[in-house]
Enzyme design. Structure first.
Site, PDB file in Angstrom:
ATOM      1  CB  THR A  97      -7.438  39.575  10.550  1.00 45.13           C
ATOM      2  OG1 THR A  97      -6.332  40.229   9.931  1.00 45.13           O
ATOM      3  CG2 THR A  97      -8.011  40.481  11.622  1.00 45.13           C
ATOM      4  CE  LYS A 172      -3.958  43.297  10.226  1.00 46.31           C
ATOM      5  NZ  LYS A 172      -3.809  42.057   9.476  1.00 46.31           N
TER       6      LYS A 172
END
Length: 304
Positions: A97, A172
């Site tokens: 991420t 995300k």
């Protein structure tokens, strides 16, 4: 043709995915900075490499599942990094991420070294990884995504190509934003109800069974009920990191994020209180402290 796969980063998610790939019959070489995390996978048939470059040697696809962009940068381009051993034309699929602009710049740098890159972000937890039930959100060229899909099939319940590089990372962050604010709201609801006289166990059951609850909220309500804070499914400090990435991107875009900003502040306070390595469900313990519920043990105290 069978693919040769390298997997870099063997935390709960990375380890679960590598195990699933091995079970599917793939040839997998693994690397983790803490070498011991790869030993169980070696027993399952993985080759345990000493460096990222060694892991990437001869690979068709390299998966990265790492905590921060700084670690991604170091293990890709640093001494003994992935690009030093990776064949020309191979794909680097970064599942970490990271900020969208980092993802796009990473792919540009990989192109300069003769490699291909995608941001292949995932939705799911460690059990989903082991069961092949992950959802993939991918940013990159259509050709690269098509080439990657056969490798992802053992891992994936769904594969969605969202567009150019950085779009997987953007999706995300948008979804992790929802998790962050829900965890804060869940902790507040439990503390409010208990301070007002409700039985905590009954309240948590009502929350988990109610129409207001998401699957993630139900899952974390159970973790809060058990005070399962030490074995982190999603570390609190990484949740803070992700909301910080959201706020930085929104500052660039001129998008107000008042709820996210408040959740980030509470995650920061909880991290500073020593809860960063615990599961994000430990937000409840922090809210107990600031709300005067002093009869619950702090995370770690019961074990001690």
């Amino acid at each position: 043709m069978a693919h040769k796969i390298a997997f870099i980063g063997l935390g709960a998610m990375g380890g679960g995915m590598a195990s699933r790939l091995l079970a599917s019959g793939a040839a997998v070489t693994v690397y983790n900075r803490t070498r011991s995390r790869g030993e169980a996978l070696a027993e399952e048939g993985a080759v345990l490499a000493d460096t990222p470059a060694e892991a990437a040697n001869g690979a068709d696809v390299v998966f990265l599942s790492l905590a921060t962009s700084e670690v991604v940068e170091a293990l890709l381009f640093g001494p003994d990094g992935v690009v030093g051993g990776l064949p020309q034309g191979a794909i680097v699929a970064d599942m970490s991420t990271v900020a969208p602009d980092f993802a796009t710049s990473l792919q540009a740098r990989l192109a300069e070294t003769g490699h291909r890159g995608v941001d292949a972000c995932v939705l799911g937890n460690a059990q989903h990884a082991k069961d092949g039930e992950l959802r993939f959100m991918i940013g990159g060229t259509a050709d690269d995504v098509t080439a990657l899909e056969p490798v992802l099939e053992p891992l994936a319940k769904e594969i969605v190509h969202l567009g150019a590089g950085g779009m997987g990372a953007t999706a995300k962050l948008a979804l992790n934003l929802l998790m962050g604010v829900q965890m804060q709201a869940l902790a507040e609801a439990i503390v409010f109800g208990e301070r007002a006289g409700l039985d905590r166990g009954v309240l948590i059951k009502l929350i988990a069974a109610g129409g207001y609850s998401s699957p993630m909220m139900k899952f974390k309500a159970g973790a809060m009920a058990r005070r399962a804070f030490e074995k982190a499914d999603f570390r609190l400090k990484l949740m803070r990191k992700d909301l910080g990435l959201v706020l930085a991107e929104c500052q660039r875009l001129g998008v107000p994020m008042p709820t996210t900003a408040t959740s980030y502040d509470w995650l920061t306070a909880a991290t500073n209180a020593g809860l960063g390595e615990h599961d994000v469900a430990a937000l409840l313990a922090f809210m107990e402290t600031v709300s005067g519920l002093e009869h619950y043990p702090r995370p770690g105290e019961a074990a001690a």
